[in-house]
Design a protein around this motif. Structure first.
Motif, PDB file in Angstrom:
ATOM      1  N   CYS A   1       0.784  -1.178   0.092  1.00 56.72           N
ATOM      2  CA  CYS A   1       0.044  -0.090  -0.015  1.00 56.72           C
ATOM      3  C   CYS A   1       0.832   1.202   0.076  1.00 56.72           C
ATOM      4  O   CYS A   1       0.597   2.236  -0.884  1.00 56.72           O
ATOM      5  CB  CYS A   1      -1.038   0.080   1.229  1.00 56.72           C
ATOM      6  SG  CYS A   1      -1.766   1.454   1.538  1.00 56.72           S
TER       7      CYS A   1
ATOM      8  N   CYS B   1      -1.789   3.441   5.983  1.00 53.58           N
ATOM      9  CA  CYS B   1      -2.515   2.215   5.233  1.00 53.58           C
ATOM     10  C   CYS B   1      -3.516   1.174   6.029  1.00 53.58           C
ATOM     11  O   CYS B   1      -3.665   0.277   5.692  1.00 53.58           O
ATOM     12  CB  CYS B   1      -1.442   1.348   4.558  1.00 53.58           C
ATOM     13  SG  CYS B   1      -0.824   2.392   3.008  1.00 53.58           S
TER      14      CYS B   1
ATOM     15  N   LYS C   1       0.202   2.664  -3.414  1.00 50.82           N
ATOM     16  CA  LYS C   1      -1.072   3.611  -3.841  1.00 50.82           C
ATOM     17  C   LYS C   1      -0.889   5.072  -3.182  1.00 50.82           C
ATOM     18  O   LYS C   1      -1.552   5.956  -3.636  1.00 50.82           O
ATOM     19  CB  LYS C   1      -2.247   2.780  -2.841  1.00 50.82           C
ATOM     20  CG  LYS C   1      -2.551   1.423  -3.321  1.00 50.82           C
ATOM     21  CD  LYS C   1      -3.779   1.090  -2.767  1.00 50.82           C
ATOM     22  CE  LYS C   1      -4.203  -0.390  -3.086  1.00 50.82           C
ATOM     23  NZ  LYS C   1      -4.150  -0.988  -1.802  1.00 50.82           N
ATOM     24  N   LYS C   2       0.256   5.352  -2.274  1.00 52.22           N
ATOM     25  CA  LYS C   2       0.232   6.503  -1.570  1.00 52.22           C
ATOM     26  C   LYS C   2       1.462   7.200  -2.249  1.00 52.22           C
ATOM     27  O   LYS C   2       2.284   6.895  -2.249  1.00 52.22           O
ATOM     28  CB  LYS C   2       0.449   6.229  -0.217  1.00 52.22           C
ATOM     29  CG  LYS C   2      -0.733   5.497   0.296  1.00 52.22           C
ATOM     30  CD  LYS C   2      -1.971   6.051   0.435  1.00 52.22           C
ATOM     31  CE  LYS C   2      -2.913   5.137   1.227  1.00 52.22           C
ATOM     32  NZ  LYS C   2      -4.313   5.886   1.344  1.00 52.22           N
TER      33      LYS C   2
END
Ligand SMILES: *[C@@H]1O[C@H](CO)[C@@H](O)[C@H](O)[C@H]1NC(C)=O
Ligand SMILES: *[C@@H]1O[C@H](CO)[C@@H](O)[C@H](O)[C@H]1NC(C)=O
Ligand SMILES: *[C@@H]1O[C@H](CO)[C@@H](O)[C@H](O)[C@H]1NC(C)=O
Ligand SMILES: *[C@@H]1O[C@H](CO)[C@@H](O)[C@H](O)[C@H]1NC(C)=O
Ligand SMILES: *[C@@H]1O[C@H](CO)[C@@H](O)[C@H](O)[C@H]1NC(C)=O
Length: 358
Positions: free
Chosen positions: A71, A130, A75-76
């Motif tokens: 994550c 996350c 994603k970040k």
């Protein structure tokens, strides 16, 4: 609440005085609440995260940890840290700050404490960004070393419940003559195989965006350095400066050291973990370093009244006759966390950090 923290402080004070007045042989009474984890715990650290060996996690816990790493890696978006153009993700933030500071944080007195802060900040990021609910695991390599000669069978390298294994063998330069290097190619399977995982910075000190697969290059002889005998030798010292020295030891491939064992046993010559600057590109970095943080804590716990307050070792790499670090020496992680004195990093259950090792 307030009276509880007064009680805990009082008990802590008694235990500090224990060696002088020897009144603490019986367990104190705590009413209905559980006793603090250990007598030096701050009232601010009531429920420390418990870091466990990778093999001790359930499959569900392993999955949750790996999902959190993926994550922050996928994603970040990164916080931008000035001077690091290649950052894409929150994971890269960490690799980037390690790379930038590499010349200042190895073979110095604050090597261990910088990494303690770094891992704690990484653990906090997994949780805050996350939604990870567990603690940072560590990797006790001495157990694996004893259990099986074939590294690919070790739980940490499992293709399904671990970090995947070695890369296929590729020819390449081996400037330090890492013995019996056996891989070097892209990790073929598991959660960190390309393109599920991308190492974005490096190789070496490069801070440009350079997405590529995660490589590993197992060296069994290097991994064999990770023995309990060597751990015990590191722990068998009376000063922090000697501990720090023995942990990293002399950076040559003929003198064993536990730090190098994990880096070069897994990263070899061509794997990410063997890259001094870019090594945090391999998520195993954080488990390897947590193990050494655990060693420091084991050493500290042998004499906490002294070892919560003792540091030493050079400020500049290898400068063993120059000035030593002190508790007021500051370390930082760029924009990832505030600059902090070493004093605040000594206690795993103090006002700043709040975790323990199983
Ligand atoms: C690894 O595990 C062994 C056996 O449980 C333990 O004695 C040792 O302290 C551990 N080593 C580290 C570095 O955590
Ligand atoms: C680590 O593994 C190697 C090879 O199997 C072995 O020679 C060595 O004794 C092991 N170390 C420990 C502490 O078990
Ligand atoms: C993991 O996957 C790789 C690539 O498919 C394979 O070569 C290796 O044998 C697997 N590891 C285990 C322990 O099954
Ligand atoms: C730093 O500490 C070492 C080991 O304790 C000592 O030998 C050395 O003299 C100290 N350096 C200075 C400048 O005091
Ligand atoms: C932390 O310390 C570094 C190095 O001394 C300095 O450049 C930086 O501005 C400091 N950061 C903060 C947030 O104070």
């Amino acid at each position: 609440m307030a009276s509880m923290s007064r009680l805990i402080r009082f008990v802590a004070l008694l235990v500090v005085l224990g060696p002088l007045v020897s009144v603490i042989s019986a367990s104190p009474t705590y009413g209905n609440s559980p006793p603090p984890k250990y007598p030096y715990a701050s009232p601010k650290c009531r429920r420390p995260l418990i870091r466990k060996d990778w093999r001790a996690l359930s499959n569900g816990e392993k999955k949750a940890y790996i999902a959190a790493v993926q994550c922050i890696g996928n994603k970040k978006k990164a916080k931008s840290i000035s001077g690091i153009p290649g950052l894409q993700t929150r994971y890269d933030d960490f690799q980037g700050i390690h790379s930038v500071q590499t010349p200042d944080i190895h073979w110095v007195g604050h090597f261990m404490l910088w990494h303690r802060y770094y891992i704690a900040t990484y653990e906090k990021t997994l949780r805050d960004v996350c939604g990870y609910r567990g603690a940072q695991p560590y990797w006790n390599w001495t157990i694996d070393n004893k259990s099986n000669k074939d590294m690919s069978l070790w739980p940490i390298f499992n293709n399904h419940t671990g970090f995947g294994g070695n890369g296929p063998y590729v020819d390449g330069e081996n400037p330090f003559a890492v013995p019996e290097r056996s891989g070097g190619g892209c990790v073929p399977r598991g959660p960190f195989a390309w393109p599920k995982w991308s190492v974005n910075l490096g190789p070496g000190a490069s801070l440009e965006y350079n997405p590529r697969c995660l490589t590993r290059d197992f060296s069994r002889p290097m991994m064999k350095w990770a023995t309990q005998d060597l751990v015990d030798w590191v722990l068998d010292v009376n000063t922090y400066a000697d501990f720090a020295y023995r942990l990293e030891n002399v950076p040559v491939f003929t003198i064993p050291n536990v730090h190098g064992a994990g880096h070069f046993g897994v990263g070899g010559a061509l794997g990410a973990l063997g890259d001094v600057y870019a090594s945090p590109g391999d998520p195993i970095f954080y488990l390897h370093h947590a193990t050494m943080d655990r060693m420091l804590w084991i050493w500290q716990k042998k004499n906490l009244p002294a070892r919560l307050y003792e540091v030493g070792g050079p400020i500049a790499p290898f400068d063993y006759s120059g000035p030593n670090i002190t508790l007021s020496f500051k370390v930082g992680l760029g924009k990832l966390a505030p600059n902090i004195t070493l004093a605040k990093l000594m206690n795993l259950q103090g006002d700043t950090l709040c975790y323990d090792y199983e």
